[in-house]
Enzyme design. Structure first.
Site, short mmCIF file in Angstrom:
data_model
loop_
_atom_site.label_atom_id
_atom_site.label_comp_id
_atom_site.label_asym_id
_atom_site.label_seq_id
_atom_site.Cartn_x
_atom_site.Cartn_y
_atom_site.Cartn_z
N ASP A 97 4.11 9.46 12.17
CA ASP A 97 3.92 8.82 13.47
C ASP A 97 5.09 9.10 14.41
O ASP A 97 6.11 9.65 13.99
CB ASP A 97 3.73 7.29 13.28
CG ASP A 97 4.75 6.66 12.35
OD1 ASP A 97 5.77 7.32 12.05
OD2 ASP A 97 4.56 5.51 11.93
N HIS A 143 1.40 -2.89 7.64
CA HIS A 143 1.04 -1.63 8.29
C HIS A 143 1.61 -0.44 7.54
O HIS A 143 2.67 -0.54 6.90
CB HIS A 143 1.42 -1.61 9.78
CG HIS A 143 2.87 -1.44 10.11
ND1 HIS A 143 3.64 -2.42 10.67
CD2 HIS A 143 3.68 -0.36 10.01
CE1 HIS A 143 4.86 -1.96 10.88
NE2 HIS A 143 4.91 -0.71 10.49
N GLU A 147 -1.86 -0.68 12.36
CA GLU A 147 -1.56 -2.11 12.40
C GLU A 147 -2.79 -2.93 11.99
O GLU A 147 -3.92 -2.47 12.16
CB GLU A 147 -1.19 -2.51 13.85
CG GLU A 147 0.07 -1.83 14.38
CD GLU A 147 1.34 -2.50 13.88
OE1 GLU A 147 1.31 -3.26 12.90
OE2 GLU A 147 2.41 -2.25 14.50
C1 GLP Z 1 7.83 1.48 11.28
C2 GLP Z 1 7.13 2.77 10.84
C3 GLP Z 1 6.54 2.68 9.45
C4 GLP Z 1 7.56 2.05 8.50
C5 GLP Z 1 7.84 0.66 8.95
C6 GLP Z 1 8.82 -0.09 8.04
O1 GLP Z 1 7.03 0.64 12.04
N1 GLP Z 1 6.11 3.17 11.75
O2 GLP Z 1 6.17 3.98 9.02
O3 GLP Z 1 7.02 2.05 7.20
O4 GLP Z 1 8.40 0.72 10.25
O5 GLP Z 1 10.11 0.23 8.36
P1 GLP Z 1 11.41 -0.23 7.56
O6 GLP Z 1 11.45 0.63 6.36
O7 GLP Z 1 12.53 0.00 8.51
O8 GLP Z 1 11.21 -1.68 7.21
#
Ligand code: GLP
Length: 241
Positions: free
Chosen positions: A67, A137, A142
């Site tokens: 993404d 998500h 989402e």
């Molecule tokens: C973002 C990304 C996801 C990721 C999520 C969790 O929103 N789009 O791909 O898995 O955050 O992030 P973190 O690992 O910083 O908690």
């Protein structure tokens, strides 16, 4: 779905990095699906270490990310392109032309989306790395009434905007929209590893491990439809699910 429990997040990350290096060492032109976020940072650190020790090369590897925020140029420190360049690509021998992340500041978003779907359709991922949001998500799929199979543009959930605002100077700077792979794109990867740590992920991981329900209100539950998914968590999280 397999669960691998480690002493701590560092150990989980080392195991995921080992899994990725085994895939690369078996198939030196493997296509890797990559992820961003704090949960995967240590995995990339381990991969860089292996490269420096000369036991791993990314020379013929290609990558496609999950993404990207819409509205952030690749040079923006919070863009996922910047994240990938600084945590992995600039530190190993990968050909940057073989790394794909949708262009977040492309004026023509329809074209950027089409380019994204084209490459996803053309290159089957041998492996997909995933983090998970506290609302369940994956990528930027989402919780919603309906989910999409293909790449699409999504409005980022308010709770995700709040969670991700820790990386920005203020919450107003967090983009409201993003390009994301669809659930079907993610499920097309041959092998999937999801890594999670921290109390904020308890409910999201529970929805994956405690029953066999699939729900659009927790997008990660669609991973239950895939035959080769491993979840890497630490003891602290495991004891709470
Ligand atoms: C973002 C990304 C996801 C990721 C999520 C969790 O929103 N789009 O791909 O898995 O955050 O992030 P973190 O690992 O910083 O908690």
């Amino acid at each position: 779905m397999k669960i691998v429990v480690s002493k701590n997040h560092k150990e989980s990350s080392t195991k995921v990095a080992k899994l990725i290096s085994d895939i690369i060492n078996k198939k030196n032109n493997a296509v890797l699906g990559l992820a961003t976020g704090s949960s995967v940072e240590d995995t990339y650190k381990e991969l860089v270490k292996m490269y420096e020790q000369k036991i791993l090369s990314f020379k013929n590897i290609s990558t496609i990310n999950l993404d990207e925020y819409i509205g952030l140029a690749p040079s923006h420190k919070q863009s996922y392109r910047y994240f990938m360049n600084s945590h992995l690509f600039s530190k190993v021998d990968i050909d940057i032309n073989n790394t794909f992340i949708p262009l977040g500041n492309e004026d023509n978003v329809d074209k950027a989306l089409l380019d994204f779907q084209n490459i996803l359709d053309k290159k089957t991922r041998d492996f997909q790395l995933l983090g998970i949001g506290s609302n369940g998500h994956i990528a930027f799929n989402e919780p919603a009434k309906k989910l999409y199979s293909n790449a699409h543009i999504v409005s980022i959930a308010q709770s995700t905007i709040e969670a991700n605002s820790r990386f920005f100077n203020s919450i107003d700077e967090v983009p409201k929209k993003a390009f994301t792979q669809g659930i079907g794109d993610i499920l097309k990867a041959k092998k999937i590893a999801l890594i999670a740590t921290g109390d904020s992920k308890i409910d999201a991981i529970k929805s994956l491990t405690n029953d066999d329900k699939i729900s659009t209100s927790s997008p990660a539950t669609f991973l239950k439809l895939h035959s080769d998914v491993t979840i890497f968590i630490d003891e602290h999280l495991f004891n709470k699910i």
